[in-house]
Design an enzyme around this catalytic site. Structure first.
Site, PDB file in Angstrom:
ATOM      1  N   ASP A 231      -8.518  -0.116  -6.928  1.00  0.00           N
ATOM      2  CA  ASP A 231      -8.291  -1.546  -6.785  1.00  0.00           C
ATOM      3  C   ASP A 231      -7.378  -2.000  -7.916  1.00  0.00           C
ATOM      4  OD1 ASP A 231      -8.426  -4.191  -5.891  1.00  0.00           O
ATOM      5  OD2 ASP A 231     -10.594  -4.147  -5.619  1.00  0.00           O
ATOM      6  N   ASP A 251      -2.377   0.482  -7.874  1.00  0.00           N
ATOM      7  CA  ASP A 251      -1.688  -0.299  -6.851  1.00  0.00           C
ATOM      8  C   ASP A 251      -1.429   0.607  -5.658  1.00  0.00           C
ATOM      9  OD1 ASP A 251       0.028  -1.758  -5.260  1.00  0.00           O
ATOM     10  OD2 ASP A 251       1.290  -2.451  -6.904  1.00  0.00           O
ATOM     11  N   MET A 252      -2.069   0.309  -4.526  1.00  0.00           N
ATOM     12  CA  MET A 252      -1.919   1.166  -3.355  1.00  0.00           C
ATOM     13  C   MET A 252      -0.509   1.159  -2.798  1.00  0.00           C
ATOM     14  SD  MET A 252      -4.170  -1.052  -0.653  1.00  0.00           S
ATOM     15  CE  MET A 252      -4.033  -2.836  -0.584  1.00  0.00           C
ATOM     16  N   LYS A 265     -10.622  -0.444   4.582  1.00  0.00           N
ATOM     17  CA  LYS A 265     -11.565  -1.307   5.301  1.00  0.00           C
ATOM     18  C   LYS A 265     -11.112  -2.757   5.208  1.00  0.00           C
ATOM     19  CE  LYS A 265     -15.417  -1.915   3.198  1.00  0.00           C
ATOM     20  NZ  LYS A 265     -15.114  -3.272   2.682  1.00  0.00           N
ATOM     21  N   HIS A 269      -4.936  -5.984   7.707  1.00  0.00           N
ATOM     22  CA  HIS A 269      -4.651  -7.281   8.335  1.00  0.00           C
ATOM     23  C   HIS A 269      -4.201  -8.353   7.344  1.00  0.00           C
ATOM     24  CE1 HIS A 269      -8.895  -9.360   8.025  1.00  0.00           C
ATOM     25  NE2 HIS A 269      -8.607  -8.677   6.934  1.00  0.00           N
TER      26      HIS A 269
END
Length: 363
Positions: A231, A251-252, A265, A269
Site C-alpha cells: 500500500d 506504489d503498484m 480486491k 474500478h
C-alpha cells in the site's frame, strides 16, 4: 446499412398516467436514502437490535428520548423504509418494526465475523460533498474538463490528503466508508474460496488506502501462505507490525513485490482503463509462469445486465465512481480487454459473488 429509426408512438392515456407516477418516484427517490440516513443518525437500527430484533414506535421513541409529538412523523418515515425493504413490519396488536439484512448492516456495536457497520458508507454517499457533485453533473458535462467532478467542484481528490486539509470530518467519513466497502465480505470469501487459497505458497495483496484487514485474515486462515501487503507508504505507517504479514510501502503503478499470486480486491474500478493496464502489467511481472501457479486473483464489481434488479445498483455505483474518481464499473468484456492489453494469456470467472465477479487471470 443504417438502422431504421423507429417512429415514436404516442403513449396511451393509461401509460401517461403511469408515467407520471413513475416520474414522481424518480424525482423523489433521493428521499429513501435521506430517510435511511435520518433513522441511522437517530440510532434506530441499533435500538431495534438491542430491543431483541423488533420494537414498536412508542418503544423506540422512549428508548431514544425523542419527543412524543414526533411519533406520527417518524411513523411515516419508517413506513416508507419498510415498504422499500430497509425494515420489516412484524405482525402484532400494534405496528412493530424489525430488522432486515439491509438494516442489520447499519447496526452499531455487533462483534461478529460477518458484520461490519456500514453507516460510514451511507453517510459518505448522502453527504453534502457528494450531493453537490450530483447537483452539478450537467454543468460538468458542458465543460472541457478532464478531472473528475469531485476534483472539479472541491479542488481536492477524494481519499487523498488534499481533501483532508479542506474537510477533515468528511475525509474521515470517506476513509471509513472505503474500508467498509473494501473489507466487508473478506471472511465470507475466504470460506467460499478456500480451495483457491489452499495451494498458494506466497501472495501479495495490492491495496488502495487499506488497513491490512484482508492480508491479516489470509494469514490467519492460511498460515502456510507467505503474505505481503502493498500500500502507499503513509497507509503502511499506520499499521502496527505483527511479525506475520510483510508490510511494504510502495506504489503498484511502479512495481509489485513478487509472489506466486497477486490479489486486487475492489481496486481496478477506481482507475481509468490506461491506469488499470499499468497495474495489471506490474502484476504480471510480479508472478511466475502459469505452470508454477502464477496468477492474479481479482474481485471487483461486474456489470451484468442479466442480474435483474441488482443491475441498477451496479449502474448507480458506476455513476458514483464517475463523480468521484477516474474509474468505472466494467462488464466481463471490458475486463477481458484489459487483461489482453496487459499481456495476460487467459482468464476465468470463478464465481459471480454478491455484486462482484471473482477472476483468475493467467500470465
Amino acid at each position: 446499412m443504417a438502422a431504421q429509426v423507429q417512429p415514436f408512438v404516442v403513449p396511451t392515456d393509461a401509460e401517461l398516467l403511469q408515467a407520471q407516477a413513475d416520474l414522481w418516484r424518480h424525482s423523489l427517490d433521493y428521499l429513501k436514502s435521506m430517510s435511511l440516513k435520518c433513522v441511522v443518525e437517530l440510532g434506530i437500527p441499533t435500538a431495534i437490535h438491542r430491543l431483541g430484533g423488533s420494537a414498536s414506535l412508542p418503544t423506540l421513541m422512549s428508548k431514544l428520548s425523542l419527543p412524543s409529538a414526533k411519533l406520527p412523523f417518524l411513523g411515516r418515515i419508517m413506513r416508507l423504509l419498510a415498504a422499500t425493504g430497509a425494515f420489516t413490519t412484524v405482525n402484532s396488536s400494534e405496528v412493530m418494526y424489525g430488522l432486515t439484512p439491509l438494516s442489520y448492516l447499519l447496526v452499531d456495536g455487533i462483534s461478529a465475523d460477518n458484520h461490519m457497520n456500514h453507516a460510514p458508507f451511507l453517510f459518505a454517499c448522502t453527504s453534502k460533498r457528494i450531493i453537490d457533485l450530483a447537483m452539478g453533473i450537467a454543468d460538468w458535462l458542458k465543460k472541457e474538463e478532464k478531472t473528475p467532478p469531485f476534483d472539479h467542484v472541491h479542488g481536492a481528490s477524494v481519499f487523498e490528503e488534499s481533501m483532508k486539509s479542506i474537510d477533515p470530518e468528511f475525509h474521515e467519513t470517506a476513509m471509513q466508508a472505503l474500508l467498509v466497502h473494501d473489507n466487508f465480505g473478506v471472511d465470507i470469501g475466504l470460506r467460499d474460496f478456500r480451495e483457491v487459497f489452499e495451494p498458494i505458497k506466497s501472495l501479495t495483496d495490492c491495496c488502495y488506502h487499506g488497513d491490512g484487514y484482508m492480508t491479516k485474515a489470509i494469514a490467519k486462515a492460511f498460515p502456510h501462505i507467505k503474505v505481503t501487503h502493498l500500500d502507499l507508504p503513509q497507509e503502511i505507517s499506520k499499521i502496527p507490525a505483527d511479525g506475520v504479514v510483510n508490510y511494504v510501502g510502495g506504489d503498484m503503478f511502479k512495481s509489485i513485490p513478487p509472489a506466486q499470486v497477486v490479489t486486487l480486491k475492489l481496486v481496478l474500478h477506481h482507475w481509468s482503463d490506461e491506469a488499470c493496464v499499468k497495474i495489471l502489467s506490474n502484476c504480471r511481472k510480479a508472478i511466475p509462469s502459469r505452470d508454477k501457479g502464477g496468477k492474479v486473483l481479482i474481485s471487483d464489481i461486474l456489470l451484468d445486465p442479466a442480474s435483474g434488479e441488482t443491475f441498477q445498483t451496479y449502474l448507480l455505483m458506476d455513476v458514483c465512481m464517475m463523480l468521484m474518481k477516474e474509474g468505472r464499473q466494467r462488464t466481463e468484456d471490458d475486463f477481458r480487454k484489459l487483461f489482453a492489453k496487459a499481456g495476460f494469456s487467459d482468464y476465468k470467472v470463478l464465481k459471480k459473488w454478491g455484486a462482484r465477479g471473482v477472476f483468475e487471470v493467467y500470465p
